[in-house]
Design an enzyme around this catalytic site. Sequence first.
Site, PDB file in Angstrom:
ATOM      1  N   LYS A  43      16.190  75.441  52.798  1.00  0.00           N
ATOM      2  CA  LYS A  43      15.823  75.589  54.215  1.00  0.00           C
ATOM      3  C   LYS A  43      16.995  76.154  55.023  1.00  0.00           C
ATOM      4  O   LYS A  43      18.155  76.060  54.600  1.00  0.00           O
ATOM      5  CB  LYS A  43      15.375  74.241  54.780  1.00  0.00           C
ATOM      6  CG  LYS A  43      16.475  73.201  54.874  1.00  0.00           C
ATOM      7  CD  LYS A  43      15.921  71.828  55.225  1.00  0.00           C
ATOM      8  CE  LYS A  43      17.061  70.818  55.307  1.00  0.00           C
ATOM      9  NZ  LYS A  43      16.591  69.436  55.334  1.00  0.00           N
ATOM     10  N   TYR A 101      40.416  86.043  76.500  1.00  0.00           N
ATOM     11  CA  TYR A 101      39.828  85.590  77.761  1.00  0.00           C
ATOM     12  C   TYR A 101      40.641  84.460  78.379  1.00  0.00           C
ATOM     13  O   TYR A 101      41.042  83.522  77.688  1.00  0.00           O
ATOM     14  CB  TYR A 101      38.402  85.097  77.532  1.00  0.00           C
ATOM     15  CG  TYR A 101      37.400  86.224  77.408  1.00  0.00           C
ATOM     16  CD1 TYR A 101      37.156  87.079  78.478  1.00  0.00           C
ATOM     17  CD2 TYR A 101      36.719  86.425  76.220  1.00  0.00           C
ATOM     18  CE1 TYR A 101      36.244  88.114  78.359  1.00  0.00           C
ATOM     19  CE2 TYR A 101      35.806  87.462  76.086  1.00  0.00           C
ATOM     20  CZ  TYR A 101      35.571  88.303  77.174  1.00  0.00           C
ATOM     21  OH  TYR A 101      34.674  89.321  77.058  1.00  0.00           O
TER      22      TYR A 101
HETATM   23  C1  LIG Z   1      17.223  68.628  54.246  1.00  0.00           C
HETATM   24  C2  LIG Z   1      16.460  67.638  53.477  1.00  0.00           C
HETATM   25  C3  LIG Z   1      16.915  67.226  52.206  1.00  0.00           C
HETATM   26  C4  LIG Z   1      18.239  67.627  51.619  1.00  0.00           C
HETATM   27  O1  LIG Z   1      19.263  66.790  52.117  1.00  0.00           O
HETATM   28  P1  LIG Z   1      20.779  66.926  51.614  1.00  0.00           P
HETATM   29  O2  LIG Z   1      21.469  65.818  52.316  1.00  0.00           O
HETATM   30  O3  LIG Z   1      21.272  68.253  52.095  1.00  0.00           O
HETATM   31  O4  LIG Z   1      20.765  66.828  50.153  1.00  0.00           O
HETATM   32  C5  LIG Z   1      16.087  66.373  51.481  1.00  0.00           C
HETATM   33  N1  LIG Z   1      14.904  65.947  51.983  1.00  0.00           N
HETATM   34  C6  LIG Z   1      14.459  66.316  53.202  1.00  0.00           C
HETATM   35  C7  LIG Z   1      13.157  65.794  53.697  1.00  0.00           C
HETATM   36  C8  LIG Z   1      15.227  67.156  53.999  1.00  0.00           C
HETATM   37  O5  LIG Z   1      14.792  67.495  55.218  1.00  0.00           O
END
Ligand SMILES: *Cc1c(COP(=O)(O)O)cnc(C)c1O
Length: 337
Positions: free
Chosen positions: A33, A248
Site C-alpha cells: 500500500k 529563505y
Molecule cells: C499496513 C497494514 C499492515 C502492515 O503493517 P506493518 O506494521 O507495516 O507490518 C498489516 N495489516 C493492515 C490491516 C495494515 O493496514
Amino acid sequence: MAFIKINRANFFHNLTEFSLKTSSKESIGIVLKDNAYGHGLELMAQLSKEFGLVQAVVRTTKEARIVEPYFQQILILGDRAIAEENFSYALNSLEDIKQADEASLVELKIDTGMHRNGISIDELEKALLLIKEKNLLLVGIMTHNRSADVLSSELFWQQKQFEKVQKQVAMSMSDNTSSQHIRFHSFNSASSLRLSCENQEFIRLGIGAYGYSELPNIYEVLDLKPVLSLWAKKISTRNLKKGERVGYGGAYIAPRDMIVSTYNLGYGDGWMRSNHVNTFITAEGLPILGRVSMDYIILESTQDEICIFDNALEAGQQLGTISYEVMTLLSGDIMRY
Ligand SMILES: *Cc1c(COP(=O)(O)O)cnc(C)c1O
C-alpha cells in the site's frame, strides 16, 4: 530531481528472514500500500515475485490492478468489494458488506480492540448473516493489532480476543453447507517479530520487509536491512564569505568562508521542512543549511550526489516521526531504481 535507490539484496535478505519464521513464502502477503511504503509499487511487486512471493496486500483496487500480473492473490484493505477472481476485500463495517458486489471474495475485519476499523465482536453474527444473504464469498476473518510494537501485554490480550472470534465463527459456520475455506489472520510485522509464525496461514508483512522494526530493543529482532536510500544531485556550487546568509529568511549564517552547493530535493518531493526546528544531518554527516525550499536544499559539499538518508528509522528519529512516515511522504514522481 532527487532519486531513490532500492537495494535488492537487502529486500531479499529481509524476506528470507521472515520466510524462515513462517516456513513458507506462500503465507507471506507483502504489503504494497501507499506506493509500497514509498519504495515504488510496481518495482517492489516485481521484486516480490522474483523472490517467490505469491500474495500481496494493497489499499485500493487501482493499486491491485497495477500489481495483478505479479501475484496469485491480492487482499485489498480499503475499497468497495467487486467480484474479481484474484482479489479479496477487507470488509471494515456492515456498510461495506451492503455495498459489496454479489459474488465478491471478502475477508471480514473484526475490531478486537484497536477501535479504528472492523466490525465489533457483538455484530459478528449479524455480519456473517448479511454476507450470506448478499451472496458474498467469505474467504477470511482478520483483525489488526494496536500495540504489537509496544512493550506491553496488550498484543496477547488482543490475540485472545481473536481466538474467541475464531471459535464463534467456527460455531456459526458449522451448519453452513458451503465448504469454502476461511483463513484467519492478524499478524503485521511487529506481531511476526514477537510471536511464532508457524501456525499462521497468512501474515501481512509491511515495514519489516523494507528493513525496519519499530519495536523497543528489548525484543530479539531479526537482522533487518534498510532497502531504500534517498539521494540528491548537485545543481550549482558557490563561495560564501563569513557572515553571508543562506536560503529563505537567511536562516543560516556562514560562520566562516565556505563552499556550499544547492541540491535538488525539497518539501515538494516529500522531504519534511522541519529543518528550522531541528537541523537534519545527512547519512554522510552533513547538516542541511538553513531552510528547506520547495525543490532545494543547501549543503557544505561539492559532491555530485549526496545520500540524504539510508536508514529511515534514524531519519525519522531526527525528524520527530517514524520510519513509515519518512518513506511514504516521498513523492511518487521521484525516480526509483
Ligand atoms: C499496513 C497494514 C499492515 C502492515 O503493517 P506493518 O506494521 O507495516 O507490518 C498489516 N495489516 C493492515 C490491516 C495494515 O493496514
